[in-house]
Each structure stands twice: as C-alpha cells, then as structure tokens.
Design a protein around this motif. Structure first.
Motif, mmCIF file in Angstrom:
data_model
loop_
_atom_site.group_PDB
_atom_site.id
_atom_site.type_symbol
_atom_site.label_atom_id
_atom_site.label_comp_id
_atom_site.label_asym_id
_atom_site.label_seq_id
_atom_site.Cartn_x
_atom_site.Cartn_y
_atom_site.Cartn_z
ATOM 1 N N ASP A 190 0.855 -1.213 -0.187
ATOM 2 C CA ASP A 190 -0.012 -0.068 -0.009
ATOM 3 C C ASP A 190 1.087 1.329 -0.018
ATOM 4 O O ASP A 190 0.619 2.342 -0.589
ATOM 5 N N ARG A 207 0.770 3.975 -2.981
ATOM 6 C CA ARG A 207 0.446 5.461 -2.885
ATOM 7 C C ARG A 207 1.598 6.395 -3.262
ATOM 8 O O ARG A 207 1.313 7.523 -3.877
ATOM 9 N N GLU A 253 1.554 6.249 -6.851
ATOM 10 C CA GLU A 253 0.389 7.432 -7.462
ATOM 11 C C GLU A 253 0.781 8.947 -7.403
ATOM 12 O O GLU A 253 0.516 9.599 -8.193
ATOM 13 N N GLU A 254 1.216 9.228 -6.233
ATOM 14 C CA GLU A 254 1.858 10.583 -6.026
ATOM 15 C C GLU A 254 2.943 10.867 -7.015
ATOM 16 O O GLU A 254 2.967 12.286 -7.392
ATOM 17 N N LEU A 260 2.269 12.189 2.470
ATOM 18 C CA LEU A 260 1.264 10.778 2.765
ATOM 19 C C LEU A 260 1.064 10.357 4.107
ATOM 20 O O LEU A 260 0.410 9.389 4.302
#
Length: 229
Positions: free
Chosen positions: A85, A89, A92-93, A191
């Motif tokens: 995970d 993330r 994606e960022e 994040l």
C-alpha cells in the motif's frame, strides 16, 4: 607548522582551531575534545568516521602515534520496510514527475546508483541491461563506474508501458541519486508514510517476490545480489 588544513581538503566538518593546530601538538586530550564536541548533533557512525579520518592523517606523519579516545557506541536501529500500500500510494503521487520511472525501477530491485547510471541505450525492447553504477568520487563529482559486484551485471524485463515512457522522454533519469531520495522523503511526509530510503524498495522487492513463491536464487539474480546477505 604542519597542520591538517595544509595536507587535506576534506576538512569541512573540523573546527578552525583544530585544523590550524600544529600536528606535533595534537595529543589524546585534543582529539578527545574534538570527538566530544562533534558528537553533539551527529550520529555515532559519523563521529567514528571523523575519528578514523583524523587518525589516518596523523599516522601519515607520525606512524608511531599512540592516541586512544572514547567513541560513542553504535546505535542499532530497525529500518522500516514499505508495504504494498505504501508503494502504491508513493507511485500514484509520483506520476507525472521525473521521479516516477526511477522509483518504479527501484521497486524492481535496482539500486539508486544503478538507476542513475542507466541510459536510453541500455533499453532494448522491454529489456533493461544493468552493468554500471554512479558513484561519488573524492573530488565531489558523480561518475560512472563498475557495478557493486559481478552479480550486479544483469538484464531484467520491465513492463512495456514503462519502456515506452522511457523511449518517449528519451532518457531514464537525469539527476543525482540524492535527489530521488529527497523526493521520496517529501512524498512520505505528505502522505504520512513512515520514512525510509530508496534502498528499502529493494527489500520490498525481495519480500514481495518471496511472498509469491520466487526462489532465493531467482530473487538474487533479478536484484543483483551476490549472496543471501
């Protein structure tokens, strides 16, 4: 008089007073004071490195020098290994930035130094050949060099879309290794992901392949590890 400043340029972290002390006058007390002062705000490893540097220079001019100081104890820390995970993330960022491709390659087991040494000519179809690394020389420049071990020489298959993205932009990564790590830290902070360096992505790569049944031999081959270490 002979001083440390006169014989080396690697002295940015040493105080002016110590640098300009006559080498013949540097004794156990002088070095211990340097170590104690420097230990404030620096890690045990950094302090030990500084001591090793100072003692090497002293022994160069005084081979029989007998100076023994007390060094801070090494601190053993547990390093965080990112989860699937976390990686999802972060990727994606990072989409749309120049760091997306190098981070993707890190997830495939490449070292930061290997990523920064790659060129467009290392990509054939969707096969990427890793046979060199970027290292920092004593004069501060980043140079291309031989890989870390013979096992580091390898060819891996990357996703077609990543290969196409590399060809579209005309390069894999242009910049210094530490810039990738700085981007990674910024994304982690944004994040609220536990902090870890890009090298830990190699550990994620290893753990993930283990979880889906890859053998140690195949994992070592893909990641360029010489042994199980």
């Amino acid at each position: 008089p002979a001083t440390l400043r006169a014989y080396t340029s690697l002295t940015n972290n040493l105080p002016y007073e110590f640098l300009n002390t006559d080498i013949a006058r540097i004794d156990e007390y002088t070095v211990q004071k340097l170590i104690n002062d420097y230990a404030v705000g620096h890690s045990a490893k950094t302090v030990r490195n500084l001591n090793g540097f100072v003692m090497s220079v002293l022994r160069l001019f005084y081979p029989k020098v007998d100076i023994s100081v007390t060094l801070p104890q090494k601190v053993h820390t547990e390093h965080y290994t990112p989860t699937q995970d976390d990686i999802k993330r972060i990727m994606e960022e990072s989409k749309g930035t120049r760091y997306y491709i190098p981070l993707f390659l890190a997830c495939l087991g490449l070292r930061n130094s290997e990523i920064c040494a790659l060129t467009i000519f290392d990509l054939k179809g969707n096969e990427l050949t890793i046979n060199k690394a970027c290292v920092r020389s004593l004069d501060g420049y980043v140079v291309k060099n031989v890989p870390k071990t013979d096992a580091s020489n390898r060819t891996i298959v990357i996703p077609e879309e990543v290969a196409d993205a590399i060809r579209e932009q005309g390069f894999i990564y242009e910049g210094y290794p530490q810039q990738i790590d700085k981007h990674l830290r910024r994304v982690q902070k944004k994040l609220s992901i536990p902090s870890f360096g890009i090298h830990r992505m190699r550990h994620f790569f290893c753990s993930y392949l283990h979880s889906i049944g890859y053998s140690d031999e195949i994992i070592q081959s893909l990641g360029g590890w010489a042994t199980d270490n």
